[in-house]
Structures are given as structure tokens and as C-alpha cells.
Design a protein around this motif. Sequence first.
Motif, PDB file in Angstrom:
ATOM      1  N   ALA A 172       0.845  -1.204   0.000  1.00  0.00           N
ATOM      2  CA  ALA A 172       0.000   0.000   0.000  1.00  0.00           C
ATOM      3  C   ALA A 172       0.878   1.251   0.000  1.00  0.00           C
ATOM      4  O   ALA A 172       0.607   2.224  -0.724  1.00  0.00           O
ATOM      5  CB  ALA A 172      -0.927  -0.007   1.209  1.00  0.00           C
ATOM      6  N   GLN A 173       1.917   1.228   0.809  1.00  0.00           N
ATOM      7  CA  GLN A 173       2.797   2.392   0.870  1.00  0.00           C
ATOM      8  C   GLN A 173       3.491   2.618  -0.457  1.00  0.00           C
ATOM      9  O   GLN A 173       3.651   3.761  -0.906  1.00  0.00           O
ATOM     10  CB  GLN A 173       3.845   2.164   1.986  1.00  0.00           C
ATOM     11  CG  GLN A 173       4.726   3.384   2.268  1.00  0.00           C
ATOM     12  CD  GLN A 173       3.936   4.552   2.793  1.00  0.00           C
ATOM     13  OE1 GLN A 173       3.019   4.362   3.600  1.00  0.00           O
ATOM     14  NE2 GLN A 173       4.263   5.755   2.332  1.00  0.00           N
ATOM     15  N   LYS A 174       3.859   1.524  -1.088  1.00  0.00           N
ATOM     16  CA  LYS A 174       4.523   1.641  -2.393  1.00  0.00           C
ATOM     17  C   LYS A 174       3.573   2.276  -3.419  1.00  0.00           C
ATOM     18  O   LYS A 174       3.942   3.156  -4.205  1.00  0.00           O
ATOM     19  CB  LYS A 174       4.978   0.257  -2.856  1.00  0.00           C
ATOM     20  CG  LYS A 174       5.745   0.293  -4.165  1.00  0.00           C
ATOM     21  CD  LYS A 174       6.204  -1.110  -4.559  1.00  0.00           C
ATOM     22  CE  LYS A 174       6.948  -1.051  -5.874  1.00  0.00           C
ATOM     23  NZ  LYS A 174       7.368  -2.403  -6.331  1.00  0.00           N
ATOM     24  N   GLN A 175       2.296   1.782  -3.401  1.00  0.00           N
ATOM     25  CA  GLN A 175       1.315   2.317  -4.349  1.00  0.00           C
ATOM     26  C   GLN A 175       1.042   3.795  -4.077  1.00  0.00           C
ATOM     27  O   GLN A 175       0.894   4.597  -4.996  1.00  0.00           O
ATOM     28  CB  GLN A 175       0.003   1.522  -4.242  1.00  0.00           C
ATOM     29  CG  GLN A 175       0.121   0.108  -4.808  1.00  0.00           C
ATOM     30  CD  GLN A 175      -1.180  -0.688  -4.668  1.00  0.00           C
ATOM     31  OE1 GLN A 175      -2.154  -0.168  -4.114  1.00  0.00           O
ATOM     32  NE2 GLN A 175      -1.144  -1.937  -5.125  1.00  0.00           N
ATOM     33  N   ILE A 176       1.003   4.135  -2.743  1.00  0.00           N
ATOM     34  CA  ILE A 176       0.782   5.546  -2.400  1.00  0.00           C
ATOM     35  C   ILE A 176       1.920   6.392  -2.913  1.00  0.00           C
ATOM     36  O   ILE A 176       1.728   7.483  -3.467  1.00  0.00           O
ATOM     37  CB  ILE A 176       0.622   5.688  -0.885  1.00  0.00           C
ATOM     38  CG1 ILE A 176      -0.709   5.074  -0.438  1.00  0.00           C
ATOM     39  CG2 ILE A 176       0.684   7.162  -0.457  1.00  0.00           C
ATOM     40  CD1 ILE A 176      -0.851   4.944   1.069  1.00  0.00           C
ATOM     41  N   ASN A 177       3.137   5.883  -2.730  1.00  0.00           N
ATOM     42  CA  ASN A 177       4.297   6.644  -3.211  1.00  0.00           C
ATOM     43  C   ASN A 177       4.271   6.802  -4.722  1.00  0.00           C
ATOM     44  O   ASN A 177       4.571   7.875  -5.275  1.00  0.00           O
ATOM     45  CB  ASN A 177       5.593   5.944  -2.755  1.00  0.00           C
ATOM     46  CG  ASN A 177       5.769   5.985  -1.231  1.00  0.00           C
ATOM     47  OD1 ASN A 177       5.248   6.897  -0.572  1.00  0.00           O
ATOM     48  ND2 ASN A 177       6.471   5.009  -0.682  1.00  0.00           N
ATOM     49  N   ASP A 178       3.907   5.679  -5.424  1.00  0.00           N
ATOM     50  CA  ASP A 178       3.829   5.761  -6.887  1.00  0.00           C
ATOM     51  C   ASP A 178       2.752   6.773  -7.314  1.00  0.00           C
ATOM     52  O   ASP A 178       2.936   7.553  -8.276  1.00  0.00           O
ATOM     53  CB  ASP A 178       3.496   4.383  -7.466  1.00  0.00           C
ATOM     54  CG  ASP A 178       4.648   3.393  -7.290  1.00  0.00           C
ATOM     55  OD1 ASP A 178       5.774   3.868  -7.066  1.00  0.00           O
ATOM     56  OD2 ASP A 178       4.378   2.162  -7.402  1.00  0.00           O
ATOM     57  N   ALA A 179       1.604   6.743  -6.603  1.00  0.00           N
ATOM     58  CA  ALA A 179       0.517   7.673  -6.949  1.00  0.00           C
ATOM     59  C   ALA A 179       0.953   9.114  -6.725  1.00  0.00           C
ATOM     60  O   ALA A 179       0.651  10.010  -7.528  1.00  0.00           O
ATOM     61  CB  ALA A 179      -0.723   7.360  -6.106  1.00  0.00           C
ATOM     62  N   LYS A 180       1.671   9.374  -5.631  1.00  0.00           N
ATOM     63  CA  LYS A 180       2.157  10.725  -5.381  1.00  0.00           C
ATOM     64  C   LYS A 180       3.103  11.180  -6.478  1.00  0.00           C
ATOM     65  O   LYS A 180       3.041  12.315  -6.949  1.00  0.00           O
ATOM     66  CB  LYS A 180       2.858  10.767  -4.034  1.00  0.00           C
ATOM     67  CG  LYS A 180       1.914  10.696  -2.834  1.00  0.00           C
ATOM     68  CD  LYS A 180       2.702  10.790  -1.516  1.00  0.00           C
ATOM     69  CE  LYS A 180       1.762  10.755  -0.315  1.00  0.00           C
ATOM     70  NZ  LYS A 180       2.521  10.844   0.980  1.00  0.00           N
ATOM     71  N   THR A 181       3.955  10.227  -6.881  1.00  0.00           N
ATOM     72  CA  THR A 181       4.909  10.580  -7.942  1.00  0.00           C
ATOM     73  C   THR A 181       4.170  10.925  -9.242  1.00  0.00           C
ATOM     74  O   THR A 181       4.453  11.940  -9.896  1.00  0.00           O
ATOM     75  CB  THR A 181       5.875   9.414  -8.181  1.00  0.00           C
ATOM     76  OG1 THR A 181       6.536   9.094  -6.953  1.00  0.00           O
ATOM     77  CG2 THR A 181       6.908   9.777  -9.229  1.00  0.00           C
ATOM     78  N   LYS A 182       3.203  10.083  -9.620  1.00  0.00           N
ATOM     79  CA  LYS A 182       2.426  10.354 -10.860  1.00  0.00           C
ATOM     80  C   LYS A 182       1.628  11.649 -10.741  1.00  0.00           C
ATOM     81  O   LYS A 182       1.529  12.425 -11.694  1.00  0.00           O
ATOM     82  CB  LYS A 182       1.463   9.199 -11.135  1.00  0.00           C
ATOM     83  CG  LYS A 182       2.177   7.934 -11.583  1.00  0.00           C
ATOM     84  CD  LYS A 182       1.160   6.828 -11.872  1.00  0.00           C
ATOM     85  CE  LYS A 182       1.873   5.553 -12.324  1.00  0.00           C
ATOM     86  NZ  LYS A 182       0.897   4.465 -12.609  1.00  0.00           N
ATOM     87  N   GLY A 183       1.031  11.882  -9.551  1.00  0.00           N
ATOM     88  CA  GLY A 183       0.251  13.113  -9.353  1.00  0.00           C
ATOM     89  C   GLY A 183       1.125  14.338  -9.521  1.00  0.00           C
ATOM     90  O   GLY A 183       0.717  15.329 -10.135  1.00  0.00           O
ATOM     91  N   GLN A 184       2.342  14.289  -8.992  1.00  0.00           N
ATOM     92  CA  GLN A 184       3.250  15.418  -9.149  1.00  0.00           C
ATOM     93  C   GLN A 184       3.588  15.644 -10.619  1.00  0.00           C
ATOM     94  O   GLN A 184       3.641  16.775 -11.087  1.00  0.00           O
ATOM     95  CB  GLN A 184       4.520  15.164  -8.329  1.00  0.00           C
ATOM     96  CG  GLN A 184       4.279  15.220  -6.819  1.00  0.00           C
ATOM     97  CD  GLN A 184       5.527  14.844  -6.016  1.00  0.00           C
ATOM     98  OE1 GLN A 184       6.561  14.445  -6.620  1.00  0.00           O
ATOM     99  NE2 GLN A 184       5.456  14.942  -4.681  1.00  0.00           N
ATOM    100  N   ASP A 185       3.785  14.524 -11.340  1.00  0.00           N
ATOM    101  CA  ASP A 185       4.097  14.663 -12.780  1.00  0.00           C
ATOM    102  C   ASP A 185       2.911  15.305 -13.529  1.00  0.00           C
ATOM    103  O   ASP A 185       3.096  16.170 -14.409  1.00  0.00           O
ATOM    104  CB  ASP A 185       4.395  13.297 -13.386  1.00  0.00           C
ATOM    105  CG  ASP A 185       5.694  12.700 -12.826  1.00  0.00           C
ATOM    106  OD1 ASP A 185       6.505  13.478 -12.306  1.00  0.00           O
ATOM    107  OD2 ASP A 185       5.843  11.451 -12.932  1.00  0.00           O
ATOM    108  N   ILE A 186       1.675  14.863 -13.176  1.00  0.00           N
ATOM    109  CA  ILE A 186       0.494  15.410 -13.862  1.00  0.00           C
ATOM    110  C   ILE A 186       0.332  16.889 -13.556  1.00  0.00           C
ATOM    111  O   ILE A 186       0.021  17.709 -14.435  1.00  0.00           O
ATOM    112  CB  ILE A 186      -0.761  14.630 -13.437  1.00  0.00           C
ATOM    113  CG1 ILE A 186      -0.721  13.213 -14.021  1.00  0.00           C
ATOM    114  CG2 ILE A 186      -2.053  15.341 -13.908  1.00  0.00           C
ATOM    115  CD1 ILE A 186      -1.798  12.286 -13.484  1.00  0.00           C
ATOM    116  N   VAL A 187       0.551  17.266 -12.310  1.00  0.00           N
ATOM    117  CA  VAL A 187       0.425  18.679 -11.916  1.00  0.00           C
ATOM    118  C   VAL A 187       1.441  19.521 -12.654  1.00  0.00           C
ATOM    119  O   VAL A 187       1.139  20.617 -13.151  1.00  0.00           O
ATOM    120  CB  VAL A 187       0.587  18.812 -10.389  1.00  0.00           C
ATOM    121  CG1 VAL A 187       0.709  20.289  -9.989  1.00  0.00           C
ATOM    122  CG2 VAL A 187      -0.595  18.171  -9.670  1.00  0.00           C
TER     123      VAL A 187
END
Length: 505
Positions: free
Chosen positions: A36-51
Motif C-alpha cells: 500500500a505504501q509503495k502504491q501511495i508513493n507511486d501515486a504521489k509521484t504520478k500526481g506530481q508529474d500530472i500537476v
Amino acid sequence: MDPISLAVVGVVGSALGYAGAQANLKRTVGNVEANAQKQINDAKTKGQDIVIAAKDEAAKVRDELRKEEQEQRRELKKTETRLVGREETLDKKLDELDRRTENLRKQEDELTELKGQIHDLRTKQQEKLEKIAKLKKSEAEDKLLQMTERNIKDDLNGLIAKLQHDAQETAEEKAQVVLLTAMERMASDVTTERTVTAVKLSDEDMKGRIIGKEGRNIQALQRETGVDFMVDETPGMVVLSSFDPIRRQVARIALEKLMKDGRIHPARIEEVVAKAHKELDKEINRAAEDALREVGVTGVPKEIMRYLGELKFRTSYGQNVLKHSTEMAHLAGIIAEEIGANVKIAKTAALLHDFGKALTHKMEGKHHHIGGELARKYGMSEEISHAIEAHHDDIDATTPEALVVRIVDAISAARPGARNISAENFAERMRELENVAKGFDGINKAYAISAGREIRVVVEPKNIDDLTAIKLARDIANKIESTMQYPGTIKVSVIRETRAIEFAK
């Protein structure tokens, strides 16, 4: 092993099992939390890229909008500059127009002033001339005209006499040229009408069927049509004799239909004669339409067209009246065009001049008087009505078109062979014979047949009984003897027929 030992072993085993389950559960939870933590980290990384990408895109859009806004501002500035320039130009033009208007106003004032000065000068000059000549302007004009008239009076009289003489000679010559030109351009057949019509028989047996048992069929034909049927005079032919061409036409149509159908008996004869009358009505309407189309005349009321079509089956001194009328219309159009008269009025009046002849047996009076009255009644113009009424000498022709109709009537009727006076006299005698019979009460129909040697009278059976029919025949014969002149003898036949009709349902 004793029970106590077994219980202890069981408890120890359960404790060990529980401890193992808890260890497995901790390992599983740890793995889930790690994933779960890994997925959260990946999601944060993708969200930052999208922003970051969205910010870059927004910056590009903002730059493009800023460029478009700057471009629109430049265009608006240019447009504003052009409008300001045009406004300045219009202001200059308006100022120029104001200056020109002012100049024109000044020039108009100057012209008005000059006109007034000129008028004053002319008035002063005229007053001076009147003082010098001791005459006013009107008196001077009268004296000048009197002197001129005295000097050229004789010359004017001679000139007038010469012009009148030349005009008379020229008018006669021109009238001859116009009439001859019209007669040259119009060439029509000379038609001589007779009082008999021959119908060819399909075979000799048909003759007996037309006569019928004890002559019933031929008597029914003669009674219904008013035509004399002669079946023995000409081989292979049936001769229909009547002075009235419309009756002969009805009889011919009915006889041809009967021979074609083959059923010949009194009831059928009555039915076919009624159909023949309807067919003839259609033919009369077609004849009127063809005549109007041929001469180019329009606007004729339907009631008058009916009378015009009947002229196809009527004659005047042996001349077909409808052909005579169309010939007159063509001549009238040619002459009216040459002399400057109204071509439409002349052609219409010439075509309709004799339509009153279709009514002379129904209305009292001369045919041209009847025609004029009916033309007015049905809305024809007064010029056309007068020309119809005045084509004979008892009414003065007061318009050029009426004179044209009178002239072309004489031209058409006076052609060699155009008319046969004896045929017209015969037809008139037949009409008089029928009118004598129709003058008695209770008469339904009256037909003069056999060239006037016999008159057949059909009476109303409700009003005339057998004894009255005998007396009626004697009265008609006496009146014919006292009022008419005729060669030989005339047979009077009074026909009374009673029918009883019922229907089986």
C-alpha cells in the motif's frame, strides 16, 4: 497417558498454533502495508508529474491567449485609426457641401433678382411700344391677324377646295384598296346547304328493322326527331328530310347509333335520341370554341357561346351562318387595322353579329335586335352590342367598328354563289308552318316534314283527349288555309299517346 497429561499437551499445542497464526498474520499485514505504501508513493509521484504537466500546459495556453489579445488590440487600434480618418474625411466633405449649398442659394437669389429685372424691362418696353403705336398688345394681335386673313383669304379658300377634292378622291381610292386587299387575303369555301341528309345502310335487312313491325320504329323516329325518314327512295340509303339542320343532325346521330347497336324498338329509339341531343350539345360547344380560337376572340360569355355554336347547323339563304361569321371576323380585323379602328371590337362584333338567328324561333323580333339586347344582357360592351345591333339599315351605325361590321356583312353575303335565296324562303315557310301549329293550346311539339307537305303535331295527352285531337287537327288546317300561301295540300297529323309505366322491384 493419563488424562491430565493429555490436557496439558492439548493446551500447549493450541498455544503453539495460536502463536504461529499470529506470526503469519503479522507477516501478511506487513506485506500489505508495504504494498500500500509503495502504491501511495507511486501515486504521489504520478500526481506530481500530472500537476507539473498541467502547469506547463496552462502556461502555454496563457501565453497563446496573451498573444491573441495583443493581436486583437493591434487590429482594433488599426480599425479605430481608419474610422477616425474616415470621420475626418466626411467632416471635410460635409463642410464642402455646406459651402456649395450656400453658393447655390446665393446664385438662385441672383437669378430671381435678374428675372424680376428682365420682367420689369419687358413691361417698360411694352408700355413704350403701346405709347408709340397707340395700340395695346391684344389690339395689335387682332389687327395683325385681320391683315393676314385679308391677304391670304383667297389663297386659303383655293387650298381648302383643292384639299377637299384630293381627300375625296384619295379616300375613295384608299377605301377600294382596303376592301380589295381584305377580300384578296380572305379566301373561304362557298357552302351550299341542302334540306336533306343521306345515311348509308350497313345492309338491306337494316331497312326493314328501321321500319319495324307495322311501321312502329320509323314512326317513333319521326315523332322523336321531327324529321321525315325516307327509306325507299334511294337504294342502300336512308334520306333524312327536314328544313331544320339541327333536327337532321340529331336524327343522323341517333340513326347511326341504332344501326351500330342493332337494337331498334320505340323505347330504345327514345333513349338514343336523348343521347344524340346531348352529343349535339357538346358538338355545338366545340364549334363555338373552335370559331373563337380561329379568329382570336376572347371574353365571350358562355351563354352567347352556346348560341354561336348553334350557328354551325343553321343557314342564311343557303350560306352556313357560322362560316359566314368567321369569314366576317377575319375581314373585319383586316379592314379595322387598315383604317385605325379597334380591331378587337370589330372582330368580336363581326363574329357575333348573327347569333340572334339561333333564337328567332324562340323570341319575337329581328335577329340583330335580339343579338344586341342579349349582348348587353350578358355584359358585352356597348361598342360591341351597338355594332351587332346596327349591322342592318334600320339602326344608324355611329361607330367605325359598326360600319366595318356592316361593310363586311355585305362583302361576305354578296360573293357569287354564297347564298341561295330559294333555300332560305323554303326554310322560312317551314318555320311559319310550325309556328301556326304551336299557336294552339296543349301542343307539345310540332314538326314540318316531307318538304312542307305534312305537319305532325304531338299533343299533351292529359290536356287533349281523342275528340279534342280531331277538332284540333281541323282547326290547325283551317288556320293554315287562311294565313299561309302554299302549293298543293298540307297534311295535318295530330299525335296523342298515353303511356302507363310501372317498375317491378
